[in-house]
Write an enzyme that holds these catalytic residues in place. Structure first.
Site, PDB file in Angstrom:
ATOM      1  N   GLY A 114      -4.460  -4.904   5.644  1.00  0.00           N
ATOM      2  CA  GLY A 114      -3.255  -4.754   6.639  1.00  0.00           C
ATOM      3  C   GLY A 114      -3.619  -3.370   7.221  1.00  0.00           C
ATOM      4  N   LYS A 161      -1.079  -0.664  -4.622  1.00  0.00           N
ATOM      5  CA  LYS A 161      -2.172  -0.241  -4.189  1.00  0.00           C
ATOM      6  C   LYS A 161      -1.849   1.505  -3.771  1.00  0.00           C
ATOM      7  CE  LYS A 161      -4.865  -0.272   0.296  1.00  0.00           C
ATOM      8  NZ  LYS A 161      -5.623  -1.109   0.997  1.00  0.00           N
ATOM      9  N   LEU A 162      -2.536   2.332  -4.598  1.00  0.00           N
ATOM     10  CA  LEU A 162      -2.280   3.643  -4.181  1.00  0.00           C
ATOM     11  C   LEU A 162      -3.378   4.047  -3.471  1.00  0.00           C
ATOM     12  CD1 LEU A 162      -1.367   4.909  -7.948  1.00  0.00           C
ATOM     13  CD2 LEU A 162       0.322   4.064  -6.092  1.00  0.00           C
ATOM     14  N   LYS A 163      -3.047   5.077  -2.253  1.00  0.00           N
ATOM     15  CA  LYS A 163      -3.934   5.628  -1.769  1.00  0.00           C
ATOM     16  C   LYS A 163      -4.300   6.807  -2.478  1.00  0.00           C
ATOM     17  CE  LYS A 163      -4.325   3.327   2.068  1.00  0.00           C
ATOM     18  NZ  LYS A 163      -5.473   2.763   2.639  1.00  0.00           N
ATOM     19  N   ASN A 186     -10.588   4.938   1.196  1.00  0.00           N
ATOM     20  CA  ASN A 186     -10.874   5.167   2.675  1.00  0.00           C
ATOM     21  C   ASN A 186     -11.962   6.143   2.716  1.00  0.00           C
ATOM     22  OD1 ASN A 186      -7.545   4.402   2.993  1.00  0.00           O
ATOM     23  ND2 ASN A 186      -8.893   3.422   4.397  1.00  0.00           N
ATOM     24  N   ASP A 207      -7.170   2.938  -3.288  1.00  0.00           N
ATOM     25  CA  ASP A 207      -8.103   2.821  -1.984  1.00  0.00           C
ATOM     26  C   ASP A 207      -8.305   4.171  -1.360  1.00  0.00           C
ATOM     27  OD1 ASP A 207      -9.176   2.184   0.619  1.00  0.00           O
ATOM     28  OD2 ASP A 207      -7.208   1.182   1.478  1.00  0.00           O
ATOM     29  N   SER A 221       0.769  -1.268   0.045  1.00  0.00           N
ATOM     30  CA  SER A 221       0.026  -0.092   0.201  1.00  0.00           C
ATOM     31  C   SER A 221       0.932   1.298  -0.128  1.00  0.00           C
ATOM     32  CB  SER A 221      -0.980   0.016   1.117  1.00  0.00           C
ATOM     33  OG  SER A 221      -1.716   1.042   1.267  1.00  0.00           O
ATOM     34  N   GLU A 233     -11.204   0.646  -3.715  1.00  0.00           N
ATOM     35  CA  GLU A 233     -11.367   0.035  -2.281  1.00  0.00           C
ATOM     36  C   GLU A 233     -12.051   1.033  -1.585  1.00  0.00           C
ATOM     37  OE1 GLU A 233      -7.877  -1.522  -0.498  1.00  0.00           O
ATOM     38  OE2 GLU A 233      -8.813  -1.311   1.525  1.00  0.00           O
ATOM     39  N   LYS A 260     -10.178  -7.972   6.993  1.00  0.00           N
ATOM     40  CA  LYS A 260      -9.240  -7.633   7.899  1.00  0.00           C
ATOM     41  C   LYS A 260      -9.663  -8.144   9.260  1.00  0.00           C
ATOM     42  CE  LYS A 260      -7.574  -3.049   6.203  1.00  0.00           C
ATOM     43  NZ  LYS A 260      -8.092  -1.528   6.261  1.00  0.00           N
ATOM     44  N   ASP A 293     -13.768  -2.392   2.244  1.00  0.00           N
ATOM     45  CA  ASP A 293     -12.988  -2.673   3.227  1.00  0.00           C
ATOM     46  C   ASP A 293     -13.833  -2.076   4.523  1.00  0.00           C
ATOM     47  OD1 ASP A 293     -10.957  -2.289   5.321  1.00  0.00           O
ATOM     48  OD2 ASP A 293      -9.757  -1.016   4.379  1.00  0.00           O
TER      49      ASP A 293
HETATM   50  C1  NPQ Z   1      -6.584   0.240   4.711  1.00  0.00           C
HETATM   51  N1  NPQ Z   1      -4.232  -0.015   5.176  1.00  0.00           N
HETATM   52  O1  NPQ Z   1      -6.494  -0.667   3.760  1.00  0.00           O
HETATM   53  C2  NPQ Z   1      -5.597   0.470   5.486  1.00  0.00           C
HETATM   54  C3  NPQ Z   1      -5.592   1.659   6.277  1.00  0.00           C
HETATM   55  C4  NPQ Z   1      -4.538   2.328   7.232  1.00  0.00           C
HETATM   56  C5  NPQ Z   1      -2.394  -0.866   4.574  1.00  0.00           C
HETATM   57  O2  NPQ Z   1      -3.400   0.717   3.496  1.00  0.00           O
HETATM   58  C6  NPQ Z   1      -1.814   3.419  11.144  1.00  0.00           C
HETATM   59  C7  NPQ Z   1      -2.328   2.360  11.524  1.00  0.00           C
HETATM   60  C8  NPQ Z   1      -1.899   3.783   9.994  1.00  0.00           C
HETATM   61  C9  NPQ Z   1      -3.282   1.794  10.600  1.00  0.00           C
HETATM   62  C10 NPQ Z   1      -2.958   3.883   7.565  1.00  0.00           C
HETATM   63  C11 NPQ Z   1      -3.324   0.090   4.374  1.00  0.00           C
HETATM   64  C12 NPQ Z   1      -2.846   3.243   8.955  1.00  0.00           C
HETATM   65  C13 NPQ Z   1      -3.680   2.123   9.586  1.00  0.00           C
HETATM   66  C14 NPQ Z   1      -4.039   3.414   6.800  1.00  0.00           C
HETATM   67  C15 NPQ Z   1      -4.497   1.559   8.660  1.00  0.00           C
HETATM   68  O3  NPQ Z   1      -7.305   1.020   4.614  1.00  0.00           O
HETATM   69 MG    MG Z   2      -8.564  -0.006   2.924  1.00  0.00          MG
END
Ligand code: NPQ
Ligand code: MG
Length: 369
Positions: free
Chosen positions: A291, A161-163, A191, A189, A135, A214, A263, A239
């Site tokens: 994750g 995976k790009l945020k 969020n 992703d 990620s 996502e 998750k 997610d």
């Molecule tokens: C997700 N994880 O899939 C998350 C969100 C995420 C790996 O992208 C600190 C602790 C910072 C938990 C940032 C990935 C975080 C975190 C992003 C979880 O949406």
């Molecule tokens: Mg996510």
């Protein structure tokens, strides 16, 4: 096996680099670990709650509080229980899936260590290693992003995976696709950063042949995701919206997702996570393991879970080095783009006690009487 007590242990770990998402930037991880002590040895759990309630309603001080006030006492009062009963014992207390998951995980680890069985074989893993995706956070510039992706591709990660967020979506995706070619498995992703009114904007990602998008919409907007799925070509993956096997079945039935990110912390534990997996497999819905920047403890369990047959897409099961310069266990490493499923008893990882002591910020012992 009788539990004699539970230790709540807070540890602080710096991230190798700031990790920015649509909900903010993280530079450190403040983690709650649980150690369940029994007459037959101990077991470890990791709570994936963040310091602030910005990903989900849980946060680490709240998780510690609900554990010490309600969850651990409920387990103590229940008498001898095995891991599959832990969720039942905790069920009267609503919400707090990450706190519950950590407690169930620690009990399960203790049981499995005592019986000599690994998490992977207990959960039903069918492969010796799992493909690793990574990620990639929001960056200050496209150049910085391309350099980061280049590094991960060179390390062997099989999926990127790009945020994304409004203002950081079309251009970064276009740039990465152009630079690394059509064969790269690429996904995004958000969020929850968009609204259904952004559908036409998100449809502009269609030409980039993404594996999935996502959680573009708020977690309670399940119908919105179903509507969005009809307006864009990129498969929608949920997610934050998936909080149980039941909610997964509902989202799938409503056409809100074509793919599911699983998750364990978000759904209340590894056993419920396996039921989400079962729902996905029964419906022909590809699943992958998400994750939460876990240490080697949580990572070990995630990698074991990701070995189940319904995990048909690479997960956010990165190497320890993606997040931490030094892990609290023997680190997870990339080998030809894969991470090995541990085979030792329980989580199958050894704790670096010396380092753990160094980074511990608080401990609290809750004795069972
Ligand atoms: C997700 N994880 O899939 C998350 C969100 C995420 C790996 O992208 C600190 C602790 C910072 C938990 C940032 C990935 C975080 C975190 C992003 C979880 O949406
Ligand atoms: Mg996510």
């Amino acid at each position: 096996m009788k539990i004699t007590g539970v230790e709540l242990r807070r540890v602080g770990l710096p991230l190798v680099a700031p990790f920015e998402t649509s909900f903010g930037s993280q530079t450190d991880r403040d983690i709650l670990l649980l150690r369940v002590v029994t007459t037959d040895g101990e077991g470890w759990g990791e709570c994936v709650a963040m310091s602030a309630p910005v990903y989900s309603p849980e946060y680490v001080d709240g998780a510690a509080d609900v554990l010490r006030r309600f969850l651990v006492p409920a387990l103590a009062a229940a008498g001898p229980v095995e891991a599959p009963q832990v969720a039942q014992v905790l069920a009267p207390y609503h919400g707090h899936p990450m706190a519950k998951a950590a407690l169930e995980m620690a009990v399960l680890d203790a049981e499995l260590r005592a019986s000599g069985m690994s998490f992977g074989s207990y959960l039903g893993a069918v492969v010796p290693s799992v493909p690793a995706g990574v990620s990639v956070g929001i960056m200050r510039s496209i150049d910085e992003l391309l350099a980061a992706v280049e590094g991960y591709v060179a390390e062997g990660y099989v999926r990127i995976k790009l945020k994304i967020k409004p203002g950081w979506d079309l251009e970064p995706v276009r740039a990465v696709r152009e630079r690394f070619g059509d064969d790269l498995l690429l996904q995004v992703d958000a969020n929850t950063a968009y609204r259904i009114g952004d559908a036409r904007h998100l449809a502009q990602l269609d030409p980039f042949d993404l594996v999935l998008m996502e959680q573009p919409l708020p977690e309670d907007d399940v119908r919105g995701h179903a509507v969005l799925a009809g307006l864009i070509k990129t498969p929608v993956c949920l997610d934050e919206s998936i909080t149980s096997a039941r909610s997964a079945a509902d989202a799938i039935a409503l056409g809100a997702c074509a793919i599911v990110n699983i998750k364990p912390g978000r759904v209340g534990g590894y056993l419920e996570a396996r039921r989400v997996h079962d729902v996905c497999l029964a419906n022909g819905i590809p699943a992958w393991c998400g994750g939460m920047l876990e240490t080697g403890i949580g990572r070990a369990a995630n990698v074991a879970l990701a070995g189940l047959p319904g995990f048909t897409l690479p997960g956010d099961t990165s190497a320890s080095s993606r997040y931490y310069a030094r892990d609290i266990t023997t680190p997870f490493v990339l080998d030809k783009g894969h991470v090995a499923v541990p085979t030792g008893p329980g989580l199958g990882v050894d704790l670096d006690q010396e380092f753990l002591a160094e980074i511990t910020t608080a401990t609290e012992w809750i004795r069972f009487s």
